[in-house]
Design an enzyme around this catalytic site. Structure first.
Site, PDB file in Angstrom:
ATOM      1  CE  LYS A  34       2.930  -6.093   3.990  1.00 52.42           C
ATOM      2  NZ  LYS A  34       2.390  -5.011   4.878  1.00 52.42           N
TER       3      LYS A  34
ATOM      4  CG  ASP B  29       0.453  -4.171   2.058  1.00 48.86           C
ATOM      5  OD1 ASP B  29       0.596  -5.127   2.836  1.00 48.86           O
ATOM      6  OD2 ASP B  29       1.299  -3.271   1.917  1.00 48.86           O
TER       7      ASP B  29
ATOM      8  CG  ASP C 246      -0.311  -0.149   2.525  1.00 45.36           C
ATOM      9  OD1 ASP C 246       0.921  -0.304   2.574  1.00 45.36           O
ATOM     10  OD2 ASP C 246      -1.028  -0.132   3.548  1.00 45.36           O
ATOM     11  CB  SER C 247       4.542   1.695   0.453  1.00 47.91           C
ATOM     12  OG  SER C 247       4.890   0.508  -0.244  1.00 47.91           O
TER      13      SER C 247
ATOM     14  CD  GLU D  32       7.657  -0.665   8.087  1.00 51.34           C
ATOM     15  OE1 GLU D  32       7.879   0.457   7.594  1.00 51.34           O
ATOM     16  OE2 GLU D  32       6.684  -1.374   7.747  1.00 51.34           O
TER      17      GLU D  32
END
Length: 265
Positions: free
Chosen positions: A111, A82, A43-44, A180
């Site tokens: 994810k 994502d 989604d980044s 992360e």
């Protein structure tokens, strides 16, 4: 790596897993020709590709668009996508519709971020035949709760909570977990206490694998240079120089040359 079985094998054989993000067809084709093990359509991409403020603005439509593009280009790679912000927090029905949309867009696995409130959802998705990757630590969709992009797990209590989260995600059926922005020693401890692989980003070298945002490792974003990113090339300069050379040649009328022109029959 063709399936989740590859992740299980890598954990047993202690072979490091390599992952990168990708959001478009052109770069996916390039990645498809490399030795990379797995692609994350993150989604980044809402930030990197579409210029959005943070990942809470990335929509399911965005994720479908990017997943389809990557799946069309990286036909030989295992693809994880994502679930975007709030797509799995409204109802079980909307969650499963989002999962189906991403799988039908070409993802092989999904994810999602966090453990609290997600365990039953994860079990249901896994029982439905869809592999799930977990994500703990600095989870970007929780940026407003964290007060920004901050390292997590720096206190004894926070570190203990991360290990508990990881174990719960494993029990729920996750085939792997992204760690992360957490201290390296905490990531090592989590990794040693799980039977599923951990994928680190800003989590040190003792995880079972690593993931980076492709544009970050290629040096394409000069405004974003966190400590955990290694730039393998200066992509920003490389592309800028190439474009400026094209401009100069166009203005000097040295491009196109004969080799770039078509002849009359």
């Amino acid at each position: 790596m063709k399936s989740v079985l590859g992740f299980k094998k890598a954990k047993v054989t202690q072979e490091k897993i390599s992952m990168v993000t990708c959001y478009d067809y052109t770069l996916a084709k390039i990645i498809n020709s490399t030795d990379i093990d797995c692609i994350l359509v993150g989604d980044s991409g809402g930030m990197v590709l579409l210029g959005k403020k943070n990942t809470t603005y990335t929509t399911l439509d965005d994720m479908q668009f990017m997943t389809q593009a990557v799946a069309n280009g990286a036909t030989d790679k295992f693809i994880v996508a994502d679930l975007p912000f709030m797509s799995y927090r409204q109802s079980l029905e909307t969650t499963m519709q989002a999962v189906m949309a991403l799988i039908q867009s070409g993802a092989h696995a999904i994810k999602l971020e966090g453990s609290s409130g997600n365990l039953d959802i994860i079990k249901h998705i896994v029982d439905s035949g869809v592999p799930i990757m977990g994500h703990i630590g600095m989870t970007p969709q929780f940026i407003n709760s964290f007060g920004g992009f901050k390292v997590q797990g720096r206190t004894e209590e926070a570190a203990k909570h991360l290990l508990e989260e990881a174990k719960l995600l494993e029990q729920a059926g996750c085939f792997g977990i992204v760690l992360e922005c957490i201290p390296a020693n905490i990531a090592k401890d989590i990794t040693q206490n799980l039977d599923i692989p951990t994928i680190g980003i800003g989590a040190g070298s003792n995880t079972d694998g690593q993931i980076l945002v492709l544009q970050d490792m290629l040096g394409m974003n000069t405004d974003f240079q966190p400590k955990f990113v290694k730039k393998y090339i200066d992509g920003s300069k490389l592309f800028s120089d190439a474009i400026n050379t094209y401009v100069k040649e166009t203005k000097a009328n040295t491009f196109p040359t004969k080799e770039h022109c078509y002849d009359y029959c």
